[in-house]
Scaffold this motif. Structure first.
Motif, PDB file in Angstrom:
ATOM      1  N   VAL A  18      -8.815  10.074  -4.413  1.00 21.21           N
ATOM      2  CA  VAL A  18      -8.185  10.567  -3.194  1.00 21.21           C
ATOM      3  C   VAL A  18      -6.839  11.174  -3.580  1.00 21.21           C
ATOM      4  O   VAL A  18      -5.931  10.462  -4.021  1.00 21.21           O
ATOM      5  N   PRO A  19      -6.698  12.509  -3.445  1.00 20.02           N
ATOM      6  CA  PRO A  19      -5.421  13.119  -3.808  1.00 20.02           C
ATOM      7  C   PRO A  19      -4.343  12.753  -2.789  1.00 20.02           C
ATOM      8  O   PRO A  19      -4.627  12.542  -1.612  1.00 20.02           O
ATOM      9  N   LEU A  20      -3.123  12.687  -3.253  1.00 20.38           N
ATOM     10  CA  LEU A  20      -1.976  12.353  -2.408  1.00 20.38           C
ATOM     11  C   LEU A  20      -2.251  11.109  -1.569  1.00 20.38           C
ATOM     12  O   LEU A  20      -2.320  11.148  -0.346  1.00 20.38           O
ATOM     13  N   VAL A  70       0.661  -0.792   0.658  1.00 23.49           N
ATOM     14  CA  VAL A  70       1.942  -0.215   1.090  1.00 23.49           C
ATOM     15  C   VAL A  70       2.241  -0.478   2.568  1.00 23.49           C
ATOM     16  O   VAL A  70       3.368  -0.879   2.892  1.00 23.49           O
ATOM     17  N   PRO A  71       1.300  -0.286   3.510  1.00 20.57           N
ATOM     18  CA  PRO A  71       1.643  -0.605   4.900  1.00 20.57           C
ATOM     19  C   PRO A  71       2.045  -2.069   5.096  1.00 20.57           C
ATOM     20  O   PRO A  71       2.955  -2.368   5.874  1.00 20.57           O
ATOM     21  N   SER A 124      -7.570  -0.625  -1.764  1.00 17.66           N
ATOM     22  CA  SER A 124      -8.021   0.736  -1.456  1.00 17.66           C
ATOM     23  C   SER A 124      -6.851   1.717  -1.570  1.00 17.66           C
ATOM     24  O   SER A 124      -5.721   1.332  -1.847  1.00 17.66           O
ATOM     25  N   ARG A 125      -7.153   2.976  -1.328  1.00 24.72           N
ATOM     26  CA  ARG A 125      -6.131   4.026  -1.333  1.00 24.72           C
ATOM     27  C   ARG A 125      -6.152   4.680   0.042  1.00 24.72           C
ATOM     28  O   ARG A 125      -7.198   4.867   0.639  1.00 24.72           O
ATOM     29  N   LEU A 126      -4.989   5.023   0.530  1.00 23.80           N
ATOM     30  CA  LEU A 126      -4.838   5.607   1.859  1.00 23.80           C
ATOM     31  C   LEU A 126      -4.297   7.024   1.710  1.00 23.80           C
ATOM     32  O   LEU A 126      -3.206   7.232   1.185  1.00 23.80           O
ATOM     33  N   SER A 127      -5.089   7.990   2.155  1.00 24.02           N
ATOM     34  CA  SER A 127      -4.695   9.387   2.046  1.00 24.02           C
ATOM     35  C   SER A 127      -3.503   9.674   2.951  1.00 24.02           C
ATOM     36  O   SER A 127      -3.477   9.276   4.117  1.00 24.02           O
ATOM     37  N   LEU A 128      -2.544  10.403   2.431  1.00 26.47           N
ATOM     38  CA  LEU A 128      -1.362  10.743   3.224  1.00 26.47           C
ATOM     39  C   LEU A 128      -1.708  11.710   4.360  1.00 26.47           C
ATOM     40  O   LEU A 128      -1.049  11.704   5.399  1.00 26.47           O
TER      41      LEU A 128
END
Length: 172
Positions: free
Chosen positions: A6-8, A14-15, A101-105
């Motif tokens: 997932v880019p960016l 983080v939240p 997980s990763r969260l897209s900006l």
């Protein structure tokens, strides 16, 4: 083994960490009682480990007590409105986003816009209530009442426009 890039994107934790940061700052600035500061911070830390416990909202609820239990201040009230809303906005996704997980900006764009619109409405309301109360205000601030009313009208206009766009939806 397959993976999805997932880019960016930011890590899913983080939240949750932002909730802790907002609570720590808010408790240290707004809450004059160390016991309640500790309760707020412990609740925020618990929300990192177990977000479904809803302790992030308990931590957020501690912050306005610091405003209520001290002398009235427009700046402290505005800061409390900002922080409680920011805690809510960060705690909500924590319920459904796994830590690893990763969260897209790009996904956060609509959330940020809603945050700004709600703050555009809430801050003038808080200022208006403080102006109506008249306590704890510096002299010469009467010019802020029409400014707050104007900002409120703009915020309501933006909120209604966003609702209208959501109702219309994309062309098919």
């Amino acid at each position: 083994m397959h993976s999805l890039h997932v880019p960016l994107a930011i890590p899913g934790i983080v939240p949750r960490l932002l909730v802790v940061a907002f609570v720590v700052v808010g408790a240290s600035v707004l809450m004059p009682y160390p016991v309640w500061q500790g309760i707020a911070v412990v609740a925020a830390l618990a929300s990192v480990v177990l977000p479904v416990s809803m302790t992030a909202w308990g931590a957020a609820a501690c912050l306005p007590f610091g405003v209520v239990l001290t002398e009235p201040s427009i700046a402290r009230t505005a800061f409390a409105v900002l922080l409680v809303h920011a805690i809510h906005v960060c705690a909500g996704p924590s319920l459904v986003i796994p830590v690893r997980s990763r969260l897209s900006l790009r996904v956060l764009g609509p959330t940020l816009r809603r945050f700004v619109v709600i703050q555009t409405i809430a801050q003038p309301l808080a200022l208006g209530v403080a102006l109506l109360g008249g306590r704890g205000l510096p002299t010469g601030i009467s010019w802020a009442a029409p400014l707050a009313a104007g900002i409120l009208v703009v915020g309501i206009f933006l909120a209604l426009r966003a609702l209208r766009r959501a109702d219309i939806g994309p062309p098919t």
